[in-house]
Design an enzyme around this catalytic site. Sequence first.
Site, mmCIF file in Angstrom:
data_model
loop_
_atom_site.group_PDB
_atom_site.id
_atom_site.type_symbol
_atom_site.label_atom_id
_atom_site.label_comp_id
_atom_site.label_asym_id
_atom_site.label_seq_id
_atom_site.Cartn_x
_atom_site.Cartn_y
_atom_site.Cartn_z
ATOM 1 N N LEU A 84 -24.251 -19.648 -46.398
ATOM 2 C CA LEU A 84 -23.953 -21.015 -46.830
ATOM 3 C C LEU A 84 -23.830 -21.097 -48.337
ATOM 4 O O LEU A 84 -24.524 -20.381 -49.056
ATOM 5 C CB LEU A 84 -25.103 -21.942 -46.421
ATOM 6 C CG LEU A 84 -25.273 -22.265 -44.948
ATOM 7 C CD1 LEU A 84 -26.551 -23.075 -44.754
ATOM 8 C CD2 LEU A 84 -24.086 -23.064 -44.442
ATOM 9 N N LYS A 115 -33.827 -26.389 -43.900
ATOM 10 C CA LYS A 115 -33.392 -25.011 -44.175
ATOM 11 C C LYS A 115 -34.632 -24.119 -44.065
ATOM 12 O O LYS A 115 -35.480 -24.101 -44.956
ATOM 13 C CB LYS A 115 -32.769 -24.903 -45.564
ATOM 14 C CG LYS A 115 -32.209 -23.514 -45.832
ATOM 15 C CD LYS A 115 -31.391 -23.500 -47.101
ATOM 16 C CE LYS A 115 -30.682 -22.177 -47.309
ATOM 17 N NZ LYS A 115 -31.473 -20.989 -47.147
HETATM 18 S S1 IVH Z 1 -26.297 -22.731 -40.760
HETATM 19 C C1 IVH Z 1 -22.160 -20.878 -40.639
HETATM 20 N N1 IVH Z 1 -28.593 -23.990 -40.698
HETATM 21 O O1 IVH Z 1 -29.710 -20.059 -44.532
HETATM 22 C C2 IVH Z 1 -23.444 -21.509 -40.996
HETATM 23 N N2 IVH Z 1 -28.514 -21.897 -41.789
HETATM 24 O O2 IVH Z 1 -28.165 -19.557 -46.966
HETATM 25 C C3 IVH Z 1 -24.603 -20.672 -40.713
HETATM 26 N N3 IVH Z 1 -30.677 -21.146 -42.656
HETATM 27 O O3 IVH Z 1 -27.889 -17.297 -43.356
HETATM 28 C C4 IVH Z 1 -25.882 -21.118 -41.264
HETATM 29 N N4 IVH Z 1 -31.838 -22.873 -41.991
HETATM 30 O O4 IVH Z 1 -30.217 -17.723 -42.346
HETATM 31 C C5 IVH Z 1 -27.930 -22.905 -41.110
HETATM 32 N N5 IVH Z 1 -30.567 -25.218 -40.529
HETATM 33 C C6 IVH Z 1 -29.912 -24.132 -40.928
HETATM 34 C C7 IVH Z 1 -30.562 -23.078 -41.610
HETATM 35 C C8 IVH Z 1 -29.817 -21.982 -42.036
HETATM 36 C C9 IVH Z 1 -31.881 -21.695 -42.585
HETATM 37 C C10 IVH Z 1 -30.374 -19.847 -43.316
HETATM 38 C C11 IVH Z 1 -29.492 -18.920 -42.526
HETATM 39 C C12 IVH Z 1 -28.309 -18.630 -43.404
HETATM 40 C C13 IVH Z 1 -28.840 -18.980 -44.761
HETATM 41 C C14 IVH Z 1 -27.707 -19.378 -45.674
#
Ligand code: IVH
Length: 680
Positions: A84, A115
């Site tokens: 992200l 997150k």
């Molecule tokens: S969505 C295509 N939702 O943050 C989108 N990621 O910095 C995929 N993460 O690699 C990610 N909480 O490991 C998403 N509620 C959440 C999340 C989340 C933690 C992590 C995930 C990702 C990273 C990106």
Amino acid sequence: MTSQEIESTIKALCDEINQHNYNYYMIDNPTISDYDFDQLLNKLIELEKQYPEYALPDSPTQRVGGSVTKQFSTVKHVFPMLSLGNTYSEGELLDFDRRIRDLVNSDFDYVCELKYDGLAISLLYENGILTRAVTRGDGVQGDDVTANVKTIHTIPLKLKGDFPALFEVRGEIIMNHQNFERLNRERDEIGETPFANPRNAASGTLKLQNSAEVAHRGLDFKVYFVMGKQPYASNHYDSLTKLSEWGFRAPDVMIKARSITEVIDFMHDWDIRRKTLPFDIDGIVIKVNDYSMQQQVGSTAKSPRWAIAYKFKAERVPSQLLSVDFQVGRTGIVTPVANLTPVPLGGTIVKRASLHNKDVINAYDIHENDVLFVEKGGEIIPKIVGVDVSKRAFDAQKIRFITRCPECGAELLQSEGEAGTFCPNELHCPPQIKGKLEHFISRKAMNIDSLGEGKVEVLYDNGLLKTPADFYQLNYNQLLGLEKRIPATDEKSERIVSFREKTVENILNGINESKNIGFERVLFAIGIRYVGETTAKKLARHFKNIDNLANASLEELMQVDDVGDRVANSIVDFFMQIENLEMIVRLRESGLQFALREEEAMPLSNILGGKSIVVSGVFSIPRDEMKQLIEKHGGKNVSSISKNTDFVLAGEKMGPEKRKKAENLGIPILSEEDFLAMIK
Ligand code: IVH
């Protein structure tokens, strides 16, 4: 029992236990006592042991682990795992919203989530059965950690309801505060370094080879994404909600927001409320809800444009300074540590924080009883990030850095060109002696793993060890019955662990076996300052034995690759100290290797005699071994291509720049096969 009866009993037990697990872990509503539950589980374990052919792929017995994975295999993701875009600023959230509104000309919803601060995992479900769990890795391929993931109770092994035949669920593997603290207490008790934060603990745990240990540590899973071809929902929110019908635990916190203002309210709200959560979050995630709008907005190669992460600034709290300790580390560096009035910070109670070094104390101009601001970084000990000068008493005294070592009384020195202050009394200062002993037995040195950190300390405290040479004089009677006191904690009273027969045998065997370790590693183990693993190898190959090395002049030492002024001086100093010479004499008498063995020293051939070779790319053996092969056949490894290079040995993924340079200079490029054929 007939085979049919066995099959149906196993099936019924699985269903019953799965239902209890669901009640307990997913909906917090247990309907059976722990004792009765264990009875059921043990019955199933016994039956599966007796009739393994009837064990089911979704059996709840996999939750307790027991399998051992030697090496995780690398597998390709069905869909790449994107990451992200991040921001710390509200202004950038407004920009994000504007960009999307420019592309989408109608009203729409965002979904706001927490997150989670852990590591991403992709779970593949085929016909409702969890068949594969893969870490993010580089986004294209990751490690297959299925056996370990199956121990996580919030991940269903078998789904219920109208799930799609093939789909992927993504989410974060985390460790909650309670399990994290328990794990660190346990590690502390056995003398192992605690994990710095729950994220590191979760990641270390997921990579363990023994899944029973993973089960014991207790990981958790938070879902945040579903991928699959079937249109079971038209938007993200409904998909995540749908997951709870299939047996997952829906996100604890997830809202739809109509405007960016609502998103910002959610963010402010959780920046405060996160302190009350039983696990770490490091921000919130904002996603466009509707799938067709997500498609319209699109993605870059790295991350979707329809989602963004807002990261919280690290939490900081004020706390009053009680006193300053000066700790001497294993390499002699002195670190000032502040003792503080206990304050809650990021899920734990902070009582101490690092003041780093003399320069930091001076820069903050820290005085007695100052109110300091504390922040949690990636390290175990939180750090001081500021002083509230307005709270300082008018007569408070400045904190002064000590001038003598608190452990041995030696006068402290300032490391050249660095902010560190250190105790130069390498050979007689207790933490430094322990540091040398621990380095000696460490994995890359003598690899005596039956003598973990905690045990060396016990031997040192009992006066049995002063220098590494003492390891080889230890005997059975001295060790048997030695005790290690583990101080009381809030939950447990003091315990005493004693060295029993088996422990002592393992220790003595480990010490004895280490006598076969080659000269290169012995040279690394004796702990010459600045001589790391690679330099030790180069020195060993160049000088062949310890006497040649000890007698070498500065100039001769500097002829060795990578040996500069600083390393050469340190080697000469080492061999001028009588204590070091005595240690070597004693180690040699004990039978350690102080010369390359004949087969190590003898070249295999002179096929590459005097040729300069550049190695580039990835090979079927580690690159270091490839370089050793070159040397053993008389060749010389050089790092960059020039007109004097005889040839380039190119593995996979050789850099295009290097290839171009070799081609321009007309230097031959050999593949691994060509090369191996040549030296055969
Ligand atoms: S969505 C295509 N939702 O943050 C989108 N990621 O910095 C995929 N993460 O690699 C990610 N909480 O490991 C998403 N509620 C959440 C999340 C989340 C933690 C992590 C995930 C990702 C990273 C990106």
